[in-house]
Design an enzyme around this catalytic site. Structure first.
Site, short mmCIF file in Angstrom:
data_model
loop_
_atom_site.label_atom_id
_atom_site.label_comp_id
_atom_site.label_asym_id
_atom_site.label_seq_id
_atom_site.Cartn_x
_atom_site.Cartn_y
_atom_site.Cartn_z
CD GLU A 257 -2.78 -0.91 2.64
OE1 GLU A 257 -3.88 -1.92 2.89
OE2 GLU A 257 -2.49 -0.97 2.92
C1 TNX Z 1 -4.65 -3.90 4.86
S1 TNX Z 1 -2.79 -6.42 4.64
C2 TNX Z 1 -2.91 -3.61 5.39
C3 TNX Z 1 -2.76 -3.67 6.55
C4 TNX Z 1 -3.72 -3.02 7.61
C5 TNX Z 1 -5.08 -4.45 7.10
C6 TNX Z 1 -6.39 -4.18 7.91
C7 TNX Z 1 -1.50 -5.42 4.01
C8 TNX Z 1 -0.15 -5.61 3.42
N1 TNX Z 1 -2.21 -3.99 4.79
O1 TNX Z 1 -2.23 -1.99 6.28
O2 TNX Z 1 -3.93 -2.82 8.61
O3 TNX Z 1 -5.22 -4.16 5.59
O4 TNX Z 1 -7.05 -5.04 7.54
#
Ligand code: TNX
Length: 481
Positions: free
Chosen positions: A297
Site C-alpha cells: 500500500e
Molecule cells: C491492509 S494487509 C493492510 C494493513 C491493514 C489491513 C487491515 C496489508 C499488507 N496491509 O495495513 O492493517 O489491511 O485489514
C-alpha cells in the site's frame, strides 16, 4: 484414539484396545542429552506434571522421548501408546515437541471428560504417524496499531505452539507506531513509539525484550519473522525523523486507521543509510532466516520510485545475510528465487513473483485475515475483505483459491491479525480463536479433496474445553451449537 479430536488432524492414526494411565510413578526417559533434558522439562510443563527423568529406560510406566536420525520426516513424529507407557519418536527435537503437543491435546480432553468411570489420567492406546504438509505455518501479530507487551506475545506463542504453528511474524512498524528499539536511531521508539490507534500510550520492545521473546519462541519451535514496513506505512518514522520525508516538515503523531498516506523519501541518501542501520541491527538480533520489508500500500510512492526502492532494500537485507519477505506488491520489483512473496490481496502480483522464481506465503485476506469480523454483529474487527465465519476460514483449498500458484512454490500459510480495533490481548484472542485452529490444520494436514466442515467442526468443538482451560477468550460460533 479416534475419540479424541486432534487439531491439526494427524496423517495416520490407529487405535488399539487398551490405554496407558499416568501415575505418580510415571518416569520420563530420553536419549538426547541436554536438549532432551530441556524437552523433558517441557513435557512436564505442557502436561502439568512433575515426572522425574531417568537415565535407563524402564520397561513400564514411562514416557520415552526418542530421537531417531533415520526417521523420515524432519518435523514429524510417531506417537505410540500401549499399556506400559508411551514413546514419541522423531528425527528432530521439534518433532518430539509436536508429539508432546498432540499428547497434551489428548490429555487435556481426557481431563475434562465427564463420562462416569473414566480414568482422567488414561490416554487411549494406539499409534499416530504425523508430519506437516508445509514447512511454514504462521500467524502475524500487528503490534504497531496497538502495542502488545512481551507477556502478551508469549501467551500467544504458547497457544500457537499447541496447534503446531512454527512462525510468528511481528509487524513492528507502521504509521501509528514504531515498536522495536534501534540504537542508532533512538527517537524511532522514544518519539515514534509513544502512541497508538485511538491515542493510547503505545510502547515498544527493547532489543532485550525482542531477544527474550525470540528465545521463548525458539524453545517452542517458533521462528520470529520481524517486519519493518517500507517505503509506505512509515509515518511514525517520519514523526521521529522528519529528514526521512521529502518535505522534511515536522509531523504530528497519527492515531487513526487510514492507510497509504506516508512514504520514506526515495530520493535521499539518508533514507538508505536509515534502512541499512535498521536492517543491520535487526538482522543482528534475529536468529531466523527472514526479514520482512513490508512494501504494501505505498500509494504515495510513484511506481517508478517504488521499484528501485524495493530492490535496494532487498540488497540491504541480503547483505546482512537474510532472506527477503514482502507483501505481494514487491513482486513489481526484480526478485529472485531466494525471495518470498506474501500473497494477501493480488494474485497477479503473486504470479509475477512466481515467474521470477520466488516462494509464496499464502495469506488471502478474504479467507484468513483474522482481523475480519465473523458476522455483522461482531464488535471488533474490520470488514473490507468480507465477513469471515469460522467455516469460511476453513472451507477452501489452494486449488480453488489460487489455481495458478503451483504448490511447489508455496512455502506455507500465514494468518495475519491486524490490530486497528484490538486494544487488549483478550480482543486479539477473540478474533484469533478459533479461526487460527483451522488455519493451522490447513498448513499442517494433508489437503482433502473436499473440505469436510462437519467432521472438522466436531473436532473443533472438542477444543472448546481446552481453550477454556487455557483461559483463551475465543469466539463461540453459532455454527458449532
Ligand atoms: C491492509 S494487509 C493492510 C494493513 C491493514 C489491513 C487491515 C496489508 C499488507 N496491509 O495495513 O492493517 O489491511 O485489514
Amino acid at each position: 484414539m479416534d475419540r479424541v479430536g486432534i487439531i491439526p488432524a494427524p496423517v495416520e492414526m490407529e487405535e488399539s484396545m487398551s490405554s496407558f494411565a499416568f501415575t505418580d510413578g510415571t518416569k520420563i526417559f530420553h536419549n538426547f542429552g541436554a536438549d532432551g533434558e530441556e524437552m523433558a522439562a517441557m513435557a512436564n510443563e505442557l502436561l502439568g506434571k512433575s515426572m522425574s527423568v531417568v537415565e535407563k529406560r524402564p520397561s513400564k510406566n514411562v514416557v520415552a522421548l526418542v530421537i531417531d536420525t533415520t526417521f523420515a520426516h524432519n518435523e514429524g513424529y510417531e506417537l505410540f501408546v500401549d499399556k506400559n507407557g508411551m514413546e514419541i519418536k522423531a528425527k528432530w527435537p521439534a518433532g518430539i515437541l509436536y508429539g508432546l503437543q498432540t499428547l497434551r491435546q489428548m490429555y487435556m480432553q481426557r481431563q475434562v471428560d465427564t463420562t462416569t468411570g473414566t480414568n482422567k489420567e488414561a490416554i487411549p492406546a494406539g499409534r499416530i504417524l504425523d508430519y506437516p504438509r508445509f514447512g511454514y505455518r504462521g500467524m502475524m501479530l500487528d503490534i504497531a496499531r496497538h502495542f502488545f507487551s512481551p507477556d502478551d506475545i508469549k501467551s500467544l506463542i504458547d497457544k500457537m505452539a499447541l496447534y503446531k504453528m512454527n512462525h510468528l511474524h511481528l509487524h513492528l512498524t507502521d504509521d501509528q507506531g514504531w515498536r522495536i528499539e534501534i540504537k542508532s536511531w533512538p527517537k524511532l521508539t522514544t518519539v515514534g513509539g509513544k502512541t497508538e490507534v485511538g491515542g493510547g500510550e503505545g510502547g515498544y520492545l527493547t532489543q532485550e525484550d525482542y531477544l527474550d521473546i525470540q528465545a521463548y519462541a525458539q524453545k517452542r519451535n517458533i521462528t520470529i519473522v520481524p517486519e519493518i514496513d517500507m517505503p509506505g506505512h512509515t509515518h511514525a518514522a517520519l514523526v521521529s525523523y522528519p529528514e526521512l520525508a521529502c518535505d522534511t516538515e515536522k509531523r504530528e503523531h497519527y492515531t487513526g486507521m487510514r492507510v497509504g498516506f506516508s512514504t520514506l523519501c526515495w530520493k535521499k541518501d539518508v533514507v538508505y543509510q536509515f534502512v541499512d542501520d535498521v536492517i543491520m541491527e535487526l538482522a543482528d538480533l534475529t536468529t531466523g532466516p527472514y526479514i520482512h520489508i513490508g512494501g504494501d500500500e505505498s500509494q504515495v510512492t510513484p511506481m517508478e520510485a517504488y521499484i528501485p526502492f524495493i530492490e535496494r532494500a532487498k540488497s540491504i537485507v541480503n547483505k546482512y545475510g537474510k532472506t527477503v519477505v514482502g507483501w505481494d506488491e514487491i513482486a513489481h520489483a526484480k526478485l529472485d528465487n531466494n525471495d518470498v512473496v506474501q500473497w494477501w490481496n493480488n494474485e497477479k502480483n503473486t504470479l509475477m513473483g512466481v515467474e521470477q522464481g520466488t516462494k509464496v506465503i499464502i495469506s488471502p485476506a478474504k479467507r484468513i485475515y483474522l482481523d475480519m469480523k465473523y458476522n455483522e454483529d461482531t464488535k471488533l474487527g474490520l470488514k473490507w475483505s468480507g465477513l469471515i465465519e469460522v467455516d469460511k476460514a476453513y472451507n477452501w483449498t489452494l486449488r480453488d483459491l489460487a489455481p495458478n500458484i503451483p504448490e511447489s512454490s508455496v512455502l506455507g500459510i500465514e494468518s495475519p491479525l491486524w490490530a486497528e480495533t484490538t486494544e487488549t490481548i483478550d480482543d486479539v484472542e477473540f478474533l484469533v480463536f478459533p479461526r487460527l485452529c483451522g488455519v493451522a490444520e490447513k498448513a499442517w494436514s494433508k489437503e482433502k479433496l473436499k473440505m469436510d466442515w462437519d467432521e472438522y467442526s466436531g473436532r473443533l468443538k472438542m477444543h472448546y474445553p481446552i481453550l477454556d482451560k487455557l483461559d483463551v477468550n475465543y469466539y463461540k460460533s453459532p455454527l458449532l451449537d
